[in-house]
Write a protein that holds these residues in place. Sequence first.
Motif, PDB file in Angstrom:
ATOM      1  N   ILE A   5       0.923  -1.218   0.020  1.00  0.00           N
ATOM      2  CA  ILE A   5       0.086   0.007   0.131  1.00  0.00           C
ATOM      3  C   ILE A   5       0.894   1.207   0.192  1.00  0.00           C
ATOM      4  O   ILE A   5       2.208   1.231   0.302  1.00  0.00           O
ATOM      5  CB  ILE A   5      -0.894   0.021   1.214  1.00  0.00           C
ATOM      6  N   PHE A   6       0.205   2.282  -0.465  1.00  0.00           N
ATOM      7  CA  PHE A   6       0.936   3.567  -0.354  1.00  0.00           C
ATOM      8  C   PHE A   6      -0.160   4.649   0.188  1.00  0.00           C
ATOM      9  O   PHE A   6      -1.335   4.367  -0.079  1.00  0.00           O
ATOM     10  CB  PHE A   6       1.589   4.000  -1.722  1.00  0.00           C
ATOM     11  N   GLY A 237      -2.983   1.581  -7.798  1.00  0.00           N
ATOM     12  CA  GLY A 237      -4.330   1.418  -7.905  1.00  0.00           C
ATOM     13  C   GLY A 237      -5.059   1.929  -6.617  1.00  0.00           C
ATOM     14  O   GLY A 237      -4.320   2.236  -5.780  1.00  0.00           O
ATOM     15  N   GLN A 238      -6.324   1.839  -6.709  1.00  0.00           N
ATOM     16  CA  GLN A 238      -7.245   1.965  -5.586  1.00  0.00           C
ATOM     17  C   GLN A 238      -8.366   1.196  -5.338  1.00  0.00           C
ATOM     18  O   GLN A 238      -8.730   0.687  -6.286  1.00  0.00           O
ATOM     19  CB  GLN A 238      -7.833   3.689  -5.729  1.00  0.00           C
ATOM     20  N   VAL A 239      -8.572   0.908  -4.159  1.00  0.00           N
ATOM     21  CA  VAL A 239      -9.779   0.057  -3.745  1.00  0.00           C
ATOM     22  C   VAL A 239     -10.409   0.403  -2.540  1.00  0.00           C
ATOM     23  O   VAL A 239      -9.832   0.950  -1.704  1.00  0.00           O
ATOM     24  CB  VAL A 239      -9.192  -1.461  -3.809  1.00  0.00           C
ATOM     25  N   PHE A 240     -11.770  -0.125  -2.533  1.00  0.00           N
ATOM     26  CA  PHE A 240     -12.451   0.008  -1.343  1.00  0.00           C
ATOM     27  C   PHE A 240     -13.316  -1.334  -1.411  1.00  0.00           C
ATOM     28  O   PHE A 240     -14.036  -1.424  -2.357  1.00  0.00           O
ATOM     29  CB  PHE A 240     -13.278   1.292  -1.068  1.00  0.00           C
ATOM     30  N   MET A 241     -13.491  -2.069  -0.457  1.00  0.00           N
ATOM     31  CA  MET A 241     -14.191  -3.253  -0.485  1.00  0.00           C
ATOM     32  C   MET A 241     -15.168  -3.698   0.635  1.00  0.00           C
ATOM     33  O   MET A 241     -14.985  -2.973   1.653  1.00  0.00           O
ATOM     34  CB  MET A 241     -13.040  -4.406  -0.443  1.00  0.00           C
ATOM     35  N   PRO A 276      -8.282   2.486 -12.714  1.00  0.00           N
ATOM     36  CA  PRO A 276      -8.231   1.367 -12.093  1.00  0.00           C
ATOM     37  C   PRO A 276      -9.139   1.428 -10.511  1.00  0.00           C
ATOM     38  O   PRO A 276      -9.163   0.373  -9.960  1.00  0.00           O
ATOM     39  CB  PRO A 276      -6.918   1.235 -11.831  1.00  0.00           C
ATOM     40  N   LEU A 277      -9.741   2.563 -10.044  1.00  0.00           N
ATOM     41  CA  LEU A 277     -10.263   2.658  -8.995  1.00  0.00           C
ATOM     42  C   LEU A 277     -11.601   1.290  -8.987  1.00  0.00           C
ATOM     43  O   LEU A 277     -12.174   1.393  -9.878  1.00  0.00           O
ATOM     44  CB  LEU A 277     -11.065   4.077  -8.837  1.00  0.00           C
ATOM     45  N   LEU A 303       0.874  -1.593  -5.675  1.00  0.00           N
ATOM     46  CA  LEU A 303       0.503  -0.840  -4.536  1.00  0.00           C
ATOM     47  C   LEU A 303      -0.949  -0.229  -4.653  1.00  0.00           C
ATOM     48  O   LEU A 303      -1.108   0.145  -5.818  1.00  0.00           O
ATOM     49  CB  LEU A 303       1.622  -0.097  -4.463  1.00  0.00           C
ATOM     50  N   TRP A 304      -1.648  -0.258  -3.587  1.00  0.00           N
ATOM     51  CA  TRP A 304      -2.717   0.496  -3.659  1.00  0.00           C
ATOM     52  C   TRP A 304      -2.874   1.555  -2.662  1.00  0.00           C
ATOM     53  O   TRP A 304      -2.356   1.477  -1.516  1.00  0.00           O
ATOM     54  CB  TRP A 304      -4.083  -0.439  -3.013  1.00  0.00           C
TER      55      TRP A 304
END
Length: 395
Positions: A5-6, A237-241, A276-277, A303-304
């Motif tokens: 992650i960053f 990249g970015q994610v929320f789960m 890429p979100l 990294l996300w």
Amino acid sequence: MQFGIFTVGDITSDPTTGDTPTENARIKAMVAIAQKAEEVGLDVFATGEHHNPPFVPSSPTTMLGYIAANTKRIILSTATTLITTSDPVKIAEDFAMLQHLADGRVDLTLGRGNTGPVYPWFGKDIREGIPLALENYALLRRLWREDFVDWEGQFRTPLQGFQSTPRPLNGVPPFVWHGSIRSPEIAEQAAYYGDGFFSNHIFWPASHTAKMVQYYRQRFEHYGHGTAAQAIVGLGGQVFMSKNSQDAKRHFRPYFDNAPVYGNGPSMEDFTSQTPLTVGSPQEVIDRTLGFRDYVGDYQRQLWLMDHAGLPLKTVLEQLDLLGEEVVPVLRREFAKNRPVDVPDGPTHESLRLAAHTPVAATTALPDDLDTAAAIAPARTGAAFGLTRTTQTGA
């Protein structure tokens, strides 16, 4: 492959509660996130560098040194080290010191940042952004690789017989990634030296990232460092789960809509379709991330960004649990399938130390500096990409 992650270290109010963390609370939260990243089995934690509100990480090596004392395994890196406005002598010494403190668990990503006013704050001219990046890195490399350096350039006072201290751990400098979203000249620089190229494609469509990475790979091979497939690539990249997609979208929407970076712009649905979100279930994150390989090839680091837009620390730590327990183990397994044996693993201090003591065949001879590549990159890459160069902000 390395996963991590960053953080950009923003202080943003939580739109659902109105709570705004103090600087102290935000800094401590970043440390807790790094420790959690190691706990859940991630490989890398990276921090940005900023010198303006609403961001707090103005001294990355200070923070990473503290994290190093409180972790054992995770690689400590930067999402951006400002090569344009920081003295390369100070970068050389700070990161060599951090290497020793962290027993080698250190690398860094060089970039120009995305804040235009930072240039005059540090006595630099933003119109010289690319030349600064090229010249400063040429000096940084020599400081790490030569015991005594004589130097004269355009942007800093000359050096005569200068030795930076401490010397790199085991005589092996930290691995360098060159980070860029939109500057082909930086991809050229990374390829010229055989360094890594980190494309933080959080705001750009896949087609743009594919062109940048393809260009870097081609130039990496051109300069004799290996085949294009052996070039060292990292992606952002970015994610929320949440356990299901509907809950993820419902929970994240107010944060997206009010985020200082992309709030009040395209809808979340438009943004996730064009960049890429990924907002959805762990399986959706897995599927989306595996798809990156389709347009950049086998790569070394993912990294996300997960702790931004006012998300509370509790939520971020829960996200890391999902990432470490349900996403990354699957990604490790799937990315390993059919991966060619000659594609290198993600770089570590130990792998670099071993490589430094392993005889290799001679590669293409290169000039002593990047003047040649610096001269040809703007003309060649601008035409190749159909991009208009800008000197205002960004990397």
